[in-house]
Structures are given as structure tokens and as C-alpha cells.
Design an enzyme around this catalytic site. Structure first.
Site, PDB file in Angstrom:
ATOM      1  N   HIS A 138     -41.264   3.671 -34.027  1.00  0.00           N
ATOM      2  CA  HIS A 138     -40.037   3.091 -33.491  1.00  0.00           C
ATOM      3  C   HIS A 138     -40.087   1.577 -33.708  1.00  0.00           C
ATOM      4  O   HIS A 138     -41.164   0.982 -33.740  1.00  0.00           O
ATOM      5  CB  HIS A 138     -39.919   3.373 -31.994  1.00  0.00           C
ATOM      6  CG  HIS A 138     -39.667   4.806 -31.664  1.00  0.00           C
ATOM      7  ND1 HIS A 138     -39.164   5.186 -30.445  1.00  0.00           N
ATOM      8  CD2 HIS A 138     -39.828   5.948 -32.376  1.00  0.00           C
ATOM      9  CE1 HIS A 138     -39.037   6.497 -30.417  1.00  0.00           C
ATOM     10  NE2 HIS A 138     -39.439   6.991 -31.574  1.00  0.00           N
ATOM     11  N   GLU A 173     -39.547  -0.913 -31.774  1.00  0.00           N
ATOM     12  CA  GLU A 173     -40.235  -1.671 -30.731  1.00  0.00           C
ATOM     13  C   GLU A 173     -41.750  -1.586 -30.868  1.00  0.00           C
ATOM     14  O   GLU A 173     -42.458  -2.579 -30.741  1.00  0.00           O
ATOM     15  CB  GLU A 173     -39.849  -1.167 -29.332  1.00  0.00           C
ATOM     16  CG  GLU A 173     -38.378  -1.187 -29.041  1.00  0.00           C
ATOM     17  CD  GLU A 173     -37.699   0.155 -29.292  1.00  0.00           C
ATOM     18  OE1 GLU A 173     -37.818   0.691 -30.424  1.00  0.00           O
ATOM     19  OE2 GLU A 173     -37.050   0.664 -28.371  1.00  0.00           O
ATOM     20  N   CYS A 231     -37.050   4.021 -25.365  1.00  0.00           N
ATOM     21  CA  CYS A 231     -37.482   5.327 -24.868  1.00  0.00           C
ATOM     22  C   CYS A 231     -38.710   5.128 -23.961  1.00  0.00           C
ATOM     23  O   CYS A 231     -39.258   4.021 -23.883  1.00  0.00           O
ATOM     24  CB  CYS A 231     -37.829   6.226 -26.048  1.00  0.00           C
ATOM     25  SG  CYS A 231     -39.358   5.755 -26.901  1.00  0.00           S
ATOM     26  N   CYS A 238     -41.794   3.513 -25.821  1.00  0.00           N
ATOM     27  CA  CYS A 238     -41.649   2.092 -26.122  1.00  0.00           C
ATOM     28  C   CYS A 238     -41.633   1.250 -24.850  1.00  0.00           C
ATOM     29  O   CYS A 238     -42.217   0.168 -24.811  1.00  0.00           O
ATOM     30  CB  CYS A 238     -40.385   1.863 -26.950  1.00  0.00           C
ATOM     31  SG  CYS A 238     -40.499   2.615 -28.596  1.00  0.00           S
TER      32      CYS A 238
END
Length: 150
Positions: A53, A55, A83, A86
């Protein structure tokens, strides 16, 4: 804050790049002392990695640039509410502020579904501002998924 919009525009650029690469269009920017330290985008398909992801990649990059995992004094800008994975990583990295664009009612962990980043039971809480350029961020995501469904 006016600078939040400036940095979110850069996060949107990263998200657009992710979308062009066939990734879910999420982009992230890390800022320290008013300067961009690092930028990233989703790369799950490219790297064949469920954890890639924007992040998480950004936190890894920033740690290597700064020579340490503690990101105190940093603000993370991301186009979609983080999410749980993260959000947890941001807490562990000691990020000071989180600024996000679109809320995520299905997986958001900064106030929508969960609130990991402000959970008082954890050893660090993050100051959160959501909804910065939310329409732009949401539109980008909607368009991406609309094209995928066609």
C-alpha cells in the site's frame, strides 16, 4: 490549512500514476518541516505484494531516508483513509499527523470503520484531519473502479 491542499495535490498526482499503472489509485506524501520528504503510490500488482500500500511503502522509504523508523514530526497525506494495516504502521512509526482525502466506510481505520490512529489504548495517537480534497480523491477512485467493471 492551505498547505494541506498543496500536499494533497501531490498525493493525488501519485494516485493518478498508480491508476495509470493499473493499481488502485491511492497516493501518499510524507512531509517534515514543511518539505516533502517522500512520495509513494500503491504498488500491490507491480510488486505482487498484498502489503504494498502507498502508506506502508512511504513509511519504509522515509525510514531509510531518515536513518530510523521513528517519524516524529512528520505528517502523512494520503488520498484514501488508511486501512487497519497502514493505520497500525503509522502508529508504530510515531507519525504526528494524518491528513486524508476520501473516507473508506469498508476498511477505514482513521474514524470510519475503526479508529486505530486515535485509540487511547495504544502508546501513540495521531492527529487526524479527513476530507481534504475528498471530492477529487473520491472521483478518482470511482472512475477507476467504473472502468474496471466495464
Amino acid at each position: 490549512m492551505p498547505e494541506d491542499k498543496v500536499f494533497m495535490i501531490e498525493a493525488l498526482r501519485q494516485a493518478e500514476e498508480a491508476g495509470r499503472a493499473g493499481e488502485v489509485p491511492v497516493g501518499a506524501v510524507l512531509v517534515k518541516d514543511g518539505e516533502i520528504l517522500a512520495v509513494e503510490r500503491n504498488r500491490r500488482e507491480e510488486l505482487n505484494d498484498a502489503t504494498a500500500h502507498a502508506e506502508l511503502l512511504l513509511l519504509r522509504l522515509a525510514g531509510s531516508l531518515l536513518g530510523g523508523w521513528r517519524l516524529s514530526g512528520c505528517t502523512l497525506y494520503v488520498t484514501l483513509e488508511p486501512c487497519p494495516m497502514c493505520a497500525g504502521a503509522m502508529v508504530l512509526a510515531r507519525v504526528d499527523r494524518l491528513i486524508f482525502g476520501a473516507s473508506d466506510s469498508k476498511a477505514g481505520a482513521a474514524g470510519s470503520l475503526y479508529d486505530i490512529v486515535r485509540d487511547r489504548r495504544l502508546n501513540h495517537q495521531i492527529e487526524v484531519t479527513g476530507g481534504v480534497m475528498a471530492d477529487n480523491c473520491s472521483t478518482l477512485l470511482r472512475q477507476f473502479f467504473m472502468l474496471r467493471r466495464d
